[in-house]
Design a protein around this motif. Structure first.
Motif, PDB file in Angstrom:
ATOM      1  N   GLU A  41       0.804  -1.216   0.000  1.00 45.89           N
ATOM      2  CA  GLU A  41       0.000   0.000   0.000  1.00 45.89           C
ATOM      3  C   GLU A  41       0.839   1.269   0.000  1.00 45.89           C
ATOM      4  OE1 GLU A  41      -2.536  -0.452   3.379  1.00 45.89           O
ATOM      5  OE2 GLU A  41      -3.328  -2.331   2.647  1.00 45.89           O
ATOM      6  N   MET A  42       2.063   1.198  -0.518  1.00 46.25           N
ATOM      7  CA  MET A  42       2.865   2.407  -0.669  1.00 46.25           C
ATOM      8  C   MET A  42       2.736   2.818  -2.136  1.00 46.25           C
ATOM      9  SD  MET A  42       6.650   3.258   0.790  1.00 46.25           S
ATOM     10  CE  MET A  42       7.622   2.290  -0.359  1.00 46.25           C
ATOM     11  N   CYS A  43       1.651   3.518  -2.414  1.00 44.58           N
ATOM     12  CA  CYS A  43       1.242   3.769  -3.788  1.00 44.58           C
ATOM     13  C   CYS A  43       1.921   4.954  -4.450  1.00 44.58           C
ATOM     14  CB  CYS A  43      -0.262   3.988  -3.822  1.00 44.58           C
ATOM     15  SG  CYS A  43      -0.767   5.382  -2.778  1.00 44.58           S
ATOM     16  N   CYS A  44       2.450   5.866  -3.649  1.00 41.14           N
ATOM     17  CA  CYS A  44       2.954   7.100  -4.233  1.00 41.14           C
ATOM     18  C   CYS A  44       4.055   7.694  -3.368  1.00 41.14           C
ATOM     19  CB  CYS A  44       1.824   8.111  -4.402  1.00 41.14           C
ATOM     20  SG  CYS A  44       1.034   8.531  -2.827  1.00 41.14           S
ATOM     21  N   ASP A  45       4.708   8.724  -3.896  1.00 34.93           N
ATOM     22  CA  ASP A  45       5.790   9.370  -3.160  1.00 34.93           C
ATOM     23  C   ASP A  45       5.295  10.026  -1.872  1.00 34.93           C
ATOM     24  OD1 ASP A  45       7.837   8.659  -4.894  1.00 34.93           O
ATOM     25  OD2 ASP A  45       7.500  10.402  -6.179  1.00 34.93           O
ATOM     26  N   LEU A  46       4.067  10.525  -1.888  1.00 34.29           N
ATOM     27  CA  LEU A  46       3.520  11.168  -0.691  1.00 34.29           C
ATOM     28  C   LEU A  46       3.415  10.159   0.456  1.00 34.29           C
ATOM     29  CD1 LEU A  46       2.261  13.611   0.739  1.00 34.29           C
ATOM     30  CD2 LEU A  46       0.048  12.846  -0.148  1.00 34.29           C
ATOM     31  N   ARG A  47       2.836   9.010   0.169  1.00 36.31           N
ATOM     32  CA  ARG A  47       2.694   7.995   1.213  1.00 36.31           C
ATOM     33  C   ARG A  47       4.056   7.448   1.650  1.00 36.31           C
ATOM     34  NH1 ARG A  47      -2.185   3.898   1.218  1.00 36.31           N
ATOM     35  NH2 ARG A  47      -3.202   5.863   1.634  1.00 36.31           N
ATOM     36  N   ALA A  48       4.954   7.263   0.692  1.00 33.09           N
ATOM     37  CA  ALA A  48       6.306   6.802   1.015  1.00 33.09           C
ATOM     38  C   ALA A  48       7.025   7.822   1.890  1.00 33.09           C
ATOM     39  CB  ALA A  48       7.096   6.544  -0.260  1.00 33.09           C
ATOM     40  N   GLY A  49       6.866   9.090   1.561  1.00 35.57           N
ATOM     41  CA  GLY A  49       7.482  10.150   2.357  1.00 35.57           C
ATOM     42  C   GLY A  49       6.938  10.207   3.758  1.00 35.57           C
ATOM     43  N   ASN A  50       5.632  10.022   3.896  1.00 37.15           N
ATOM     44  CA  ASN A  50       5.023   9.997   5.231  1.00 37.15           C
ATOM     45  C   ASN A  50       5.549   8.827   6.054  1.00 37.15           C
ATOM     46  OD1 ASN A  50       3.513  12.283   4.708  1.00 37.15           O
ATOM     47  ND2 ASN A  50       1.685  11.147   4.112  1.00 37.15           N
ATOM     48  N   ALA A  51       5.704   7.679   5.422  1.00 35.02           N
ATOM     49  CA  ALA A  51       6.224   6.505   6.131  1.00 35.02           C
ATOM     50  C   ALA A  51       7.667   6.746   6.568  1.00 35.02           C
ATOM     51  CB  ALA A  51       6.140   5.267   5.239  1.00 35.02           C
ATOM     52  N   ALA A  52       8.473   7.301   5.673  1.00 32.19           N
ATOM     53  CA  ALA A  52       9.871   7.583   6.011  1.00 32.19           C
ATOM     54  C   ALA A  52       9.953   8.597   7.143  1.00 32.19           C
ATOM     55  CB  ALA A  52      10.608   8.088   4.777  1.00 32.19           C
ATOM     56  N   LYS A  53       9.081   9.582   7.113  1.00 34.88           N
ATOM     57  CA  LYS A  53       9.054  10.605   8.168  1.00 34.88           C
ATOM     58  C   LYS A  53       8.729   9.974   9.524  1.00 34.88           C
ATOM     59  CE  LYS A  53       6.694  14.966   9.172  1.00 34.88           C
ATOM     60  NZ  LYS A  53       5.676  15.899   8.662  1.00 34.88           N
TER      61      LYS A  53
END
Length: 114
Positions: A41-53
């Motif tokens: 469910e890591m569909c986009c850079d926004l979600r990936a960035g939130n997870a990394a944050k």
């Protein structure tokens, strides 16, 4: 005159050696560990960035690098930092990416079995 240049060279060499040793022992990234969190469910850079944050908020995490294509987040952990693996798993869940597998230093530490 030659003695002065030799003396200066020895002093500079000694200072350089001490500085190199200090950087090695002081710089925690020199002794870092690597972890990889495989997620769904890591569909986009926004979600990936939130997870990394969220992952960077975990004590002991020095850096993260996410790949949407591979659906994974590379995590750099400070060498001696006591990181609870459940904290990494929960941080990813909090960011709404579903953790599937956590690999630390080449060993599978946690895996979703559903």
């Amino acid at each position: 005159m030659r003695i002065n240049h030799l003396h200066e060279s020895i002093i500079l060499f000694t200072i350089s050696a001490v500085a190199a040793i200090a950087v090695y022992f002081v710089d925690p990234l020199q002794r870092s560990r690597q972890a990889t969190l495989i997620v769904e469910e890591m569909c986009c850079d926004l979600r990936a960035g939130n997870a990394a944050k969220e992952l960077r908020k975990v004590a002991g995490v020095a850096a993260t690098k996410q790949s949407v294509v591979n659906r994974e987040i590379q995590i750099t952990i400070l060498g001696d930092a006591p990181v609870l693996h459940a904290s990494l798993w929960n941080a990813a869940s909090k960011a709404h990416v579903r953790p599937v597998k956590l690999i630390v230093d080449g060993r599978v530490i946690a895996q979703r079995n559903d």
